[in-house]
Design an enzyme around this catalytic site. Structure first.
Site, mmCIF file in Angstrom:
data_model
loop_
_atom_site.group_PDB
_atom_site.id
_atom_site.type_symbol
_atom_site.label_atom_id
_atom_site.label_comp_id
_atom_site.label_asym_id
_atom_site.label_seq_id
_atom_site.Cartn_x
_atom_site.Cartn_y
_atom_site.Cartn_z
ATOM 1 N N HIS A 171 -22.570 17.536 -17.020
ATOM 2 C CA HIS A 171 -22.934 16.191 -17.470
ATOM 3 C C HIS A 171 -21.788 15.681 -18.348
ATOM 4 C CE1 HIS A 171 -26.917 18.255 -17.348
ATOM 5 N NE2 HIS A 171 -27.426 17.101 -17.023
ATOM 6 N N ASP A 186 -21.848 17.128 -21.781
ATOM 7 C CA ASP A 186 -21.488 18.539 -21.968
ATOM 8 C C ASP A 186 -20.014 18.692 -22.311
ATOM 9 O OD1 ASP A 186 -24.027 19.001 -20.863
ATOM 10 O OD2 ASP A 186 -23.196 19.222 -18.845
#
Ligand SMILES: [Co+2]
Ligand SMILES: [Co+2]
Ligand SMILES: [Co+2]
Ligand SMILES: [Co+2]
Ligand SMILES: [Co+2]
Ligand SMILES: [Co+2]
Ligand SMILES: [Co+2]
Ligand SMILES: [Co+2]
Lengths: 434, 434, 434, 434
Positions: free
Chosen positions: A99, A102
């Site tokens: 993501h 992240d």
């Protein structure tokens, strides 16, 4: 070179009888079955979030992991990326997933987020080239920040819809730039907490439009990966709109997307929705929307999303059996959307968990191949339906009317006798191979 | 006149403060709310199977009820019908529902079944005229006989498909003849026990064709009632194809039936599928396929279909609130697909259970009316989405692209601030009315 | 010699690579592991009820099996016994289990039941001698007949309590006469449907007295088998009093029975209660009340008691691992309280189901033995708690006070650092052996 | 005076017909039923943690609430206390509950924690005097900090045991000083994640000793409140040792604590364990260990601990009915261990949630009183068991043997006839009062 995994050598295949806890016993990347290397069949991916971003918290306790890269600066984000690629190298991992949230620190609003993301994409792109790990899929985290608490695409505030759409654009751009094989959408907050404040029809229209924008953009930029929706019935919301494969199919059909979007099926989400994992895969295949899998299991005695590494060989075998029957993965793969238990503090735990998971999958795939090559199960299945393979039966299926059926039943007359379904015998056959 | 209900007088409305256990406290059939009589709002129906055919067995024990009409002759079937209409008269019940197998003894194959059915339809038709009770819906029992153990429409044996189709024809004929307002299909054995012997794509094609035959026949005979599918996730099979409303919608769309078939939603089946009852109703409404309800609850601590009479007023209120928002019933109604607990042996139990269920529903409907007429809930819901009611927002929803969204977010810039979802305050409002 | 199993030869051990569906691949009765023959470790038993008495019905459909011995005469009961022993011989089954109602036709009240039972006990006794199959346990069916609908020992009617007690006496007599190794009580109707008509304290006192009578009688007649209670959380009742192992322990303690009665643990019942099978076994062992097992699994996606043959090797391994750690079975054994799926019509299905189940168990036991002999798991477990093995720690455990603890914490001072729980690494170790 | 609740006036009772969302419609503290003021019956308490410490996070998203007191200083802790007592005053709340970690910032190890706690206890003590709110119970948070990740009393490391014991001592001291009516232990991490690294017998011995130390200390310091254990089956651990009321009873019995410790029962935890709330209360009463309740519900469609404010009147009525039958609360009370939904951002949401919850409880208590005063339910219950009230039956219960029972059954002879359990009729009676 960080020293996080100091002392841990690259994992080697040592065969099924080895007792080395940090060796593969079943996953021999170059072994060829059914004409393909195991690596190309399984297409394993590490999930950046669970492995590198999750601090070990749960609803009753905070951080247990103490990682040197925890914090909110670009420098730490790069250290995190360094360690990630060190792990990919140790495991010989062909793919990863991420993501935006992240890999980049939270910036100052949309512009800050995007700048951080772009810088990290370049940093990661260079590492990918160096290490040889590829991107299975990218995605946008549209559920952690409080702005999304009432939904992203389905938010009652159109500004959130716009913010989410803009964010997805940046994540699709990042995925495209990094050569991602797929782009995934998981609607963490696309659902509701109470019907009392929710307008289902409006939110469905919003979500339908949002997904169409995604598909249109994909074509505009020439991204030739697959767009995937990941079904989940609940958690974090009381009711998620992408409940399960059948629900997603209905949604795609309703918005004219059934040829554009496929599903990324997670074992744990299948369980939460009341299905077996193999059911969801088989159904997606039958409906023509099977894409990829998140290979992490839920605990059968827990009612929430435990995201554990797979460890039950026979169950995993049934999943790969359905995948092989569907022709195997094309752009999809086997993502470990799995997190360590929060007591598994050591760097070695992170490596061992992936080694164990990859081995379970490799053994299961080989079992599934053996079942297919043996052919007994498929022969028996075909025989069971063979009554439908006559011209009369095909006519019945294609042109019959109730009146015509009544006539047949009266005239022949038809008094059908049941035949054994042989379930236990079929289960025994499976057990020969697992 | 049988003496089964000897000593039980027709049930009268005595107002909310009455302590008479065999009087209505809330159901005053002629009371008008929102411009309609309660009877016309609620459209109550008794289910022939649970009330008159079920012997009180469960998987661990046999018959507990000893009814004078139990047995397998036409004479006993007529006695059963006599008692049924005596009960309808006592309750002032406007409707009933039946399966073929409830009202006729099992005959010798298809011809015998049909002959028995036709004789009983005439017998019941005469009673309907006499007592004034109408038929809410008829249906075919395609799940009890062993010939259907592996499915009716989805059976691997085309002879079973034909037998089932012929049987449905006879039941549609019966329903049409008796002036039924709907015809229901519940796929008790349309599902699977194990994927190992199942071909999902074949069975889906069979079921799709079967439902199309039903719709074609309906039009051919001029039946103007509604065709309904009743979703259920599991039980008796491990996985039923008509899992829930969302799954049925996808099925209808796939087979071009979304304008022809609606759903009959049962509270207990919603629960088994992991949804609230009001969710399933609201979803069906949003998808345009809401038809009718089976108003029987499942025990929340039991994992099987307990089919109990409703008794929780606030929960039932939320169901009728969604129904009223959908415009109320048209051909549909409130069927008590509910059975006595197997220890409830007395004739009075059967009457009291219906009286209690009808009263819970009547009170709930009036609460729902009050909530709607008060208007606060709907006003707050509309306000929550009001940002979408501007021209800009409508443009966003209809024509936006990801690029356009990004531009807006950057230019204004957009940094959305969350607003309270007010769930507890909304729940408090509901509690003013229940 | 009936011809029910015509053409099916006695099952032989042919080794793990065999493809013969009617051969053992893992169960070699005479193979010795950990100093005992497999047969003596596993102590397999066939359940008379599921295998020979169950007609294939479920709540939505009737009989699917057509067995020549179905019916209600002594002659048919004897034919049933003949076929049962033919199956025991084919399987080489060392044990069986029965309820009174499985082996005798329903008689005219208590006297009739008892007379039928006694005649069948003699008949079966002779067969046991001839075939060599022994009785693992007997039990009384106190749940199928309508007289027990509101409980046996816990019935509000003392006459039912007396009737049940008398019936248990006859079944204990039968078990004793046939040399049974245990006597089991499963409280099918000992529970409630609604608290509204239930007095928990009264029913607990009744059940406590009943169990004490059973224990007293056992000693009086010199039955030296074990008395076992089989926990189950629900089904058929909404709430069963013998909910799970922990609940049964509390009950035994409350009524002074903790040294007299042990538990018979069923996998499916463990699952229904929210536990894993191995949890229940480990807990019973820790509490000193582990007795025997019913080795039949529940489907994880179904909320009722599916009683399927075991087929998941890794799960079964964890169960036998706990059993071996507890020292293995003494009087207990592995009972297949498992029924065929109702579509499994053929005699061969019955044989194959047992062969498959026995093979899964045999392989699992051998895996568990290998795990124990390897010793890594137990060494790591011991190391984890080794801090408690010092004199100081033992003193802490035995004599400390809160004040003393506070002193220690302040003085040393104590600031404990967490250590990895290594869950994934332990799971990987298990996977080396399954 | 903070301005957090600016504009919100003290809540007044305005009667059932009021539409003021910030008034009590049912909770009139001084209203007397069954000889006691409502306030004294219900003994409401606010939970400090959910109302003032929880930031709105869930496993998929972070903080949504932005409270001016969030942070980790003593100054902010005091601001938090100020706002708390402002809320107690607004609500007219008679009690509150707290964990140490709710009211003091985390200090530097044990000494720092204790110093912070003591300073806050003095601060809060002064406020209690000023506002008049009392302490229902205090407790120690032995689950959030990473040192407890593998258990507190049941940790494999004796240092953690000692640290936990010392911490409990400080919390008991605090509770004693503040005049708490009870002291609660909830074993958030007393359980396991995997049996593979767990020694059940050791951990049980540790927990048994720990609880005995607590009881001994209580007596030593002259604390005359009740010690309570709060059962919960799972979450955060896979399996919690204090699973449910029955499990806790067995534990208490095993460690000689059944006369010293009672239970604090939470609705949501009852549901997670597979029981109804009223079951757990009735069982605790029957076993003599009922203490107090946490009145927060779980969502029936979610498998985790949702801790919502109660809103279903009929369900809450059944809980208070059991409490009243047990004689009502002594030291216990009604704690709202309930948190706002994370989208409920406004200060008014916090007030409204408590107002709504208190009103639901007040109405439910009054309904329960009416049911008891009406007496029909209890009369019917007594009649159902009246067969046991004869001398013969009492003899049967106290002195019978199996032989004696058999004699009776043969001689009279006994052939018991079932009687209706009247469940639906009883449920209808309840509905007259809710
Ligand atoms: Co997940
Ligand atoms: Co996932
Ligand atoms: Co149902
Ligand atoms: Co129904
Ligand atoms: Co069972
Ligand atoms: Co069993
Ligand atoms: Co809770
Ligand atoms: Co609580």
């Amino acid at each position: 070179m960080s020293d996080f995994f100091k002392g841990i050598e690259p994992i080697r295949y040592e065969g099924p009888d080895g007792a080395n806890p940090l060796a593969y016993r079943h996953y021999n990347a170059d072994e060829v079955v059914m004409g393909k290397r195991l690596e190309d069949h399984l297409r394993f991916a590490v999930a950046w979030w669970h492995s590198f971003a999750w601090p070990g918290g749960d609803p009753f306790g905070g951080q247990t992991f103490e990682r040197p890269w925890f914090g909110d600066t670009m420098e730490l984000a790069k250290l995190k990326a360094d360690v990630a690629f060190e792990m990919f190298a140790i495991l010989g991992q062909p793919f990863f997933c991420f993501h935006d949230a992240d890999i980049r620190p939270e910036g100052d609003g949309f512009a800050g987020n995007t700048a951080n993301l772009e810088e990290m994409v370049d940093y990661i792109g260079a590492k990918m080239e160096a290490v040889g790990t590829k991107l299975l899929w990218g995605t946008a985290n549209l559920f952690s920040h409080r702005r999304y608490m009432a939904g992203a695409a389905t938010n009652p505030d159109p500004d959130v819809f716009a913010f989410a759409a803009a964010t997805v654009k940046t994540c699709m751009d990042a995925t495209h730039k990094l050569g991602g094989a797929n782009y995934v959408l998981w609607g963490g907050r696309e659902g509701y907490e109470t019907l009392l404040n929710t307008d289902l029809a409006r939110e469905d229209a919003q979500l339908g439009r949002f997904m169409n924008m995604v598909v249109e953009y994909k074509h505009r930029i020439g991204f030739d990966g697959t767009i995937l929706i990941e079904p989940k019935p609940q958690e974090p919301t009381k009711h998620q709109y992408d409940y399960d494969v059948a629900t997603v199919f209905g949604f795609l059909k309703r918005h004219g997307l059934e040829d554009e979007i496929k599903v990324n099926i997670e074992q744990g989400h299948a369980i939460l929705a009341g299905h077996s994992f193999e059911h969801e895969i088989a159904l997606a295949t039958a409906l023509g929307i099977f894409g990829s899998i998140d290979m992490n299991r839920n605990d059968y005695q827990s009612g929430w999303d435990t995201d554990q590494f797979p460890n039950n060989g026979p169950e995993v075998t049934l999943a790969y059996y359905e995948i092989l029957k569907a022709g195997g993965f094309t752009t999809g793969g086997t993502n470990f959307d799995a997190k360590l238990r929060r007591q598994s503090l050591d760097p070695e735990d992170l490596i061992a968990a992936h080694v164990g998971g990859m081995d379970v999958c490799a053994k299961a795939l080989k079992s599934a191949v053996a079942m297919l090559e043996d052919g007994t199960l498929e022969r028996l299945r075909a025989e069971r339906y063979s009554g439908w393979d006559t011209d009369d039966s095909r006519a019945l299926l294609n042109h019959a009317t109730l009146e015509h059926c009544e006539e047949c039943v009266r005239d022949r007359p038809i008094d059908p006798q049941p035949r054994s379904g042989r379930q236990e015998r079929l289960e025994n056959i499976v057990n020969r191979f697992v």
